[in-house]
Write an enzyme that holds these catalytic residues in place. Sequence first.
Site, mmCIF file in Angstrom:
data_model
loop_
_atom_site.group_PDB
_atom_site.id
_atom_site.type_symbol
_atom_site.label_atom_id
_atom_site.label_comp_id
_atom_site.label_asym_id
_atom_site.label_seq_id
_atom_site.Cartn_x
_atom_site.Cartn_y
_atom_site.Cartn_z
ATOM 1 C CE1 TYR A 123 -4.011 -1.960 -0.051
ATOM 2 C CE2 TYR A 123 -2.807 -3.358 1.468
ATOM 3 C CZ TYR A 123 -3.868 -3.158 0.612
ATOM 4 O OH TYR A 123 -4.777 -4.168 0.419
ATOM 5 C CG PHE B 262 -11.418 -0.182 9.368
ATOM 6 C CD1 PHE B 262 -11.184 -0.096 8.004
ATOM 7 C CD2 PHE B 262 -10.556 0.470 10.219
ATOM 8 C CE1 PHE B 262 -10.115 0.634 7.509
ATOM 9 C CE2 PHE B 262 -9.498 1.208 9.748
ATOM 10 C CZ PHE B 262 -9.264 1.283 8.388
#
Length: 434
Positions: free
Chosen positions: A150, A434
Amino acid sequence: MGRVVTEIRPVERHEVVEYLRALPFANGLPSWEPYAAAWHGGAEAWPCPRPPATREQLESWVDELVEDKTFRPQAAIVDGKVVGATAMLSLEVTTPGLRIVPMGGVTATGVIATHRRQGLLRGMMQAMFTDALERGEAIAELSASEGSIYGRFGFSPATLRTRWEIERSDAGLVDADPDPGSLELVDAATARDVWPGIFDRVRQARVGEITARKGRWSGLSDEPKGTDGPLRYLIHRDAAGQVDGIANYRLPWSTSPDGVGVLVVEALEALTDEAYRAMWSLLLDFDLTRKVVAPTRPADEPLRWMLRNPRAMRVTRQSDNLWVRVLDLPKALTSRGYDTDGHLRITVEKDPECPHNIGTWELEISKGEAACQRVDGAADLTLDIQALGSLYLGGMSAAALARAGKIRPHEADALATLSRLFRTDPEPFNSIGF
């Protein structure tokens, strides 16, 4: 062969099952790096992977995903088939100054093996950035499954988490005033009722914490899970009888003598120092236990300074947790608070996904409020967009980033000013994912 047709777009209702099949957590493929994880309290490196979800399970999730307006899926569709999937969640994060800021949480990401390295992940990420900016979300965040993926999209580590152990025989606390409150062992139903309120108060007071997803604690149960014993629940009440702390813990079953007598504290939150100390005091001295393990804890855990022997708390694993990506530089920098006044000109030279961030920006802070505007002329320092993400929540060292070549100061005091403006104490931390 005919022309390959590739689409990057949100999925429609009839495509949701196929969308879910592209995600690692649903298809049974690895979704975490295979090394010892700081979020896992067991003796093994990480839990046993889930089996692939059945067709019935996938179909049972469709209505929930379609009706959840905070869940914004994106898919890579090649010749009519879903081959990549991801989603952005509409969440909030507590930033320095205890400002609650909207953010897009990237979650549930995967590209099937036959279509990797074709630019599909980049396309989905760009679509999510565009969507987040349209919704007014100036930052994006994620927990990275692999550290090498990322950064190329502008994300960078911004918070840490640790897993630590204490031998019960070495876990004595320094003397303190008697606890004015009381402790109580409770059942799962009570824990399900208490956790949301405690967490919401904690997250508003802790930099780095994010809003909890609906149903976060609905799965708490008194039943055992696999070979592990059931979760147990401990609450603390203040002198007036109000709950101001809660912990979940378990005693895992082990085939090895080395694993016997280990108490794993899965989660613990307290609204006061008295509740925090009282709960740890009990958990560190449970009968018929010899060791306490606590995963997903802050790097600057206060408990260390309550121990007679601070070395007794041994950090056995540590990893990054939240990765931050600044999508709208001026909005992001003016949304958070600052503890000190100052002035700084910063330059971002490259940002292919968000080119509007490129340029020189003047950051002016007065009485904790920031103004940020594009300017001409020389900058005090140049930094990568990734470095700005690491600094945003105030937990990473500007000096370390500079030594790594991610920040280049042009003025003698620029690095010290950057550090003084952005750093926060205590360090940012998020207890849930999450």
